[in-house]
Scaffold this motif. Structure first.
Motif, PDB file in Angstrom:
ATOM      1  N   ILE A  48       0.845  -1.184   0.000  1.00 41.87           N
ATOM      2  CA  ILE A  48       0.000   0.000   0.000  1.00 41.87           C
ATOM      3  C   ILE A  48       0.886   1.242   0.000  1.00 41.87           C
ATOM      4  O   ILE A  48       1.747   1.390   0.869  1.00 41.87           O
ATOM      5  N   ARG A  49       0.672   2.126  -0.974  1.00 42.55           N
ATOM      6  CA  ARG A  49       1.346   3.429  -0.986  1.00 42.55           C
ATOM      7  C   ARG A  49       0.344   4.425  -0.415  1.00 42.55           C
ATOM      8  O   ARG A  49      -0.769   4.545  -0.913  1.00 42.55           O
ATOM      9  N   LEU A  50       0.737   5.126   0.656  1.00 37.76           N
ATOM     10  CA  LEU A  50      -0.182   6.047   1.323  1.00 37.76           C
ATOM     11  C   LEU A  50       0.531   7.322   1.721  1.00 37.76           C
ATOM     12  O   LEU A  50       1.752   7.396   1.684  1.00 37.76           O
ATOM     13  N   ARG A  51      -0.263   8.324   2.084  1.00 41.51           N
ATOM     14  CA  ARG A  51       0.289   9.617   2.501  1.00 41.51           C
ATOM     15  C   ARG A  51      -0.493  10.109   3.711  1.00 41.51           C
ATOM     16  O   ARG A  51      -1.716  10.035   3.732  1.00 41.51           O
ATOM     17  N   GLY A  52       0.223  10.604   4.703  1.00 40.23           N
ATOM     18  CA  GLY A  52      -0.419  11.237   5.841  1.00 40.23           C
ATOM     19  C   GLY A  52      -0.359  10.400   7.113  1.00 40.23           C
ATOM     20  O   GLY A  52      -0.277   9.181   7.082  1.00 40.23           O
ATOM     21  N   ALA A  53      -0.413  11.113   8.233  1.00 43.92           N
ATOM     22  CA  ALA A  53      -0.297  10.464   9.540  1.00 43.92           C
ATOM     23  C   ALA A  53      -1.522   9.626   9.883  1.00 43.92           C
ATOM     24  O   ALA A  53      -1.392   8.557  10.489  1.00 43.92           O
ATOM     25  N   GLU A  54      -2.711  10.102   9.496  1.00 45.70           N
ATOM     26  CA  GLU A  54      -3.929   9.395   9.885  1.00 45.70           C
ATOM     27  C   GLU A  54      -4.018   7.985   9.273  1.00 45.70           C
ATOM     28  O   GLU A  54      -4.193   7.018  10.008  1.00 45.70           O
ATOM     29  N   PRO A  55      -3.866   7.827   7.951  1.00 44.48           N
ATOM     30  CA  PRO A  55      -3.905   6.461   7.423  1.00 44.48           C
ATOM     31  C   PRO A  55      -2.719   5.622   7.873  1.00 44.48           C
ATOM     32  O   PRO A  55      -2.853   4.413   8.080  1.00 44.48           O
ATOM     33  N   ARG A  56      -1.556   6.263   8.064  1.00 44.31           N
ATOM     34  CA  ARG A  56      -0.373   5.509   8.517  1.00 44.31           C
ATOM     35  C   ARG A  56      -0.611   4.912   9.898  1.00 44.31           C
ATOM     36  O   ARG A  56      -0.125   3.842  10.215  1.00 44.31           O
ATOM     37  N   GLN A  57      -1.375   5.604  10.714  1.00 41.66           N
ATOM     38  CA  GLN A  57      -1.675   5.113  12.062  1.00 41.66           C
ATOM     39  C   GLN A  57      -2.884   4.163  12.058  1.00 41.66           C
ATOM     40  O   GLN A  57      -2.865   3.123  12.700  1.00 41.66           O
ATOM     41  N   ASN A  58      -3.942   4.549  11.344  1.00 39.81           N
ATOM     42  CA  ASN A  58      -5.204   3.813  11.432  1.00 39.81           C
ATOM     43  C   ASN A  58      -5.248   2.516  10.635  1.00 39.81           C
ATOM     44  O   ASN A  58      -5.864   1.549  11.077  1.00 39.81           O
ATOM     45  N   ILE A  59      -4.624   2.478   9.466  1.00 44.45           N
ATOM     46  CA  ILE A  59      -4.681   1.264   8.651  1.00 44.45           C
ATOM     47  C   ILE A  59      -4.057   0.071   9.373  1.00 44.45           C
ATOM     48  O   ILE A  59      -4.676  -0.987   9.437  1.00 44.45           O
ATOM     49  N   PRO A  60      -2.854   0.200   9.953  1.00 45.23           N
ATOM     50  CA  PRO A  60      -2.301  -0.963  10.659  1.00 45.23           C
ATOM     51  C   PRO A  60      -3.160  -1.418  11.838  1.00 45.23           C
ATOM     52  O   PRO A  60      -3.349  -2.618  12.045  1.00 45.23           O
ATOM     53  N   LEU A  61      -3.698  -0.464  12.597  1.00 45.87           N
ATOM     54  CA  LEU A  61      -4.524  -0.826  13.754  1.00 45.87           C
ATOM     55  C   LEU A  61      -5.771  -1.584  13.326  1.00 45.87           C
ATOM     56  O   LEU A  61      -6.094  -2.637  13.885  1.00 45.87           O
ATOM     57  N   THR A  62      -6.472  -1.050  12.332  1.00 45.30           N
ATOM     58  CA  THR A  62      -7.698  -1.688  11.867  1.00 45.30           C
ATOM     59  C   THR A  62      -7.402  -3.017  11.199  1.00 45.30           C
ATOM     60  O   THR A  62      -8.135  -3.994  11.395  1.00 45.30           O
ATOM     61  N   ALA A  63      -6.335  -3.088  10.421  1.00 45.52           N
ATOM     62  CA  ALA A  63      -5.973  -4.338   9.751  1.00 45.52           C
ATOM     63  C   ALA A  63      -5.675  -5.433  10.780  1.00 45.52           C
ATOM     64  O   ALA A  63      -6.127  -6.574  10.634  1.00 45.52           O
ATOM     65  N   GLN A  64      -4.925  -5.094  11.815  1.00 48.09           N
ATOM     66  CA  GLN A  64      -4.612  -6.083  12.854  1.00 48.09           C
ATOM     67  C   GLN A  64      -5.867  -6.516  13.597  1.00 48.09           C
ATOM     68  O   GLN A  64      -6.020  -7.691  13.914  1.00 48.09           O
ATOM     69  N   GLU A  65      -6.778  -5.581  13.859  1.00 47.38           N
ATOM     70  CA  GLU A  65      -8.038  -5.933  14.521  1.00 47.38           C
ATOM     71  C   GLU A  65      -8.846  -6.922  13.686  1.00 47.38           C
ATOM     72  O   GLU A  65      -9.595  -7.724  14.221  1.00 47.38           O
ATOM     73  N   GLN A  66      -8.669  -6.864  12.361  1.00 52.51           N
ATOM     74  CA  GLN A  66      -9.405  -7.750  11.462  1.00 52.51           C
ATOM     75  C   GLN A  66      -8.635  -9.024  11.137  1.00 52.51           C
ATOM     76  O   GLN A  66      -9.042  -9.791  10.269  1.00 52.51           O
ATOM     77  N   GLY A  67      -7.510  -9.242  11.813  1.00 47.84           N
ATOM     78  CA  GLY A  67      -6.780 -10.498  11.664  1.00 47.84           C
ATOM     79  C   GLY A  67      -5.687 -10.513  10.623  1.00 47.84           C
ATOM     80  O   GLY A  67      -5.163 -11.571  10.280  1.00 47.84           O
ATOM     81  N   HIS A  68      -5.302  -9.336  10.112  1.00 47.83           N
ATOM     82  CA  HIS A  68      -4.231  -9.261   9.130  1.00 47.83           C
ATOM     83  C   HIS A  68      -2.926  -8.902   9.840  1.00 47.83           C
ATOM     84  O   HIS A  68      -2.940  -8.399  10.954  1.00 47.83           O
ATOM     85  N   GLU A  69      -1.800  -9.156   9.178  1.00 46.72           N
ATOM     86  CA  GLU A  69      -0.480  -8.923   9.772  1.00 46.72           C
ATOM     87  C   GLU A  69       0.220  -7.748   9.099  1.00 46.72           C
ATOM     88  O   GLU A  69       0.313  -7.709   7.871  1.00 46.72           O
ATOM     89  N   VAL A  70       0.713  -6.818   9.892  1.00 50.79           N
ATOM     90  CA  VAL A  70       1.547  -5.734   9.370  1.00 50.79           C
ATOM     91  C   VAL A  70       2.967  -6.278   9.262  1.00 50.79           C
ATOM     92  O   VAL A  70       3.560  -6.676  10.261  1.00 50.79           O
ATOM     93  N   ILE A  71       3.493  -6.307   8.048  1.00 50.91           N
ATOM     94  CA  ILE A  71       4.843  -6.829   7.824  1.00 50.91           C
ATOM     95  C   ILE A  71       5.874  -5.720   7.953  1.00 50.91           C
ATOM     96  O   ILE A  71       6.896  -5.888   8.607  1.00 50.91           O
ATOM     97  N   SER A  72       5.600  -4.569   7.326  1.00 49.62           N
ATOM     98  CA  SER A  72       6.542  -3.454   7.407  1.00 49.62           C
ATOM     99  C   SER A  72       5.853  -2.148   7.052  1.00 49.62           C
ATOM    100  O   SER A  72       4.821  -2.137   6.376  1.00 49.62           O
ATOM    101  N   ILE A  73       6.450  -1.051   7.516  1.00 52.66           N
ATOM    102  CA  ILE A  73       6.043   0.299   7.150  1.00 52.66           C
ATOM    103  C   ILE A  73       7.323   1.071   6.859  1.00 52.66           C
ATOM    104  O   ILE A  73       8.201   1.155   7.721  1.00 52.66           O
ATOM    105  N   SER A  74       7.428   1.609   5.650  1.00 50.44           N
ATOM    106  CA  SER A  74       8.611   2.370   5.246  1.00 50.44           C
ATOM    107  C   SER A  74       8.200   3.789   4.921  1.00 50.44           C
ATOM    108  O   SER A  74       7.267   4.001   4.146  1.00 50.44           O
ATOM    109  N   ASP A  75       8.874   4.767   5.509  1.00 49.98           N
ATOM    110  CA  ASP A  75       8.601   6.173   5.248  1.00 49.98           C
ATOM    111  C   ASP A  75       9.558   6.685   4.182  1.00 49.98           C
ATOM    112  O   ASP A  75      10.775   6.512   4.303  1.00 49.98           O
ATOM    113  N   LEU A  76       9.012   7.322   3.153  1.00 51.05           N
ATOM    114  CA  LEU A  76       9.808   7.866   2.062  1.00 51.05           C
ATOM    115  C   LEU A  76      10.047   9.352   2.284  1.00 51.05           C
ATOM    116  O   LEU A  76       9.298  10.008   3.016  1.00 51.05           O
TER     117      LEU A  76
END
Length: 88
Positions: A48-76
């Protein structure tokens, strides 16, 4: 290009699917991620290519709550981030 990475595992796998939500705002950011994940098989990787603090924070939290795994987050340098999720 300078990249700061938060890796959740030692080896980062190649993604099976890619989406760019860098021009979207919440709540559409997670809606698009959710639609992409729903079309994937368990164990597949979504980049996922994203921009901004809100999706960077919320997507991993919601994804984990739904049973998905966050593998990595890289800031460009350009303010975008690249996130890898494994579908649960």
């Amino acid at each position: 290009m300078k990249i700061a990475t938060i890796a959740m595992c030692a080896t980062i796998p190649n993604p099976d699917h890619h989406i760019d939500i860098s021009s979207e705002t919440c709540p559409m950011t997670f809606v698009l991620v959710r639609l992409a994940l729903d079309q994937m098989k368990s164990g597949e990787i979504l980049e996922i290519r994203l921009r901004g603090a809100e999706p960077r924070q919320n997507i991993p939290l919601t994804a984990q709550e739904q049973g998905h795994e966050v593998i990595s987050i890289s800031d460009l340098e350009n303010g975008e981030s690249i996130m890898l999720l494994r579908r649960g």
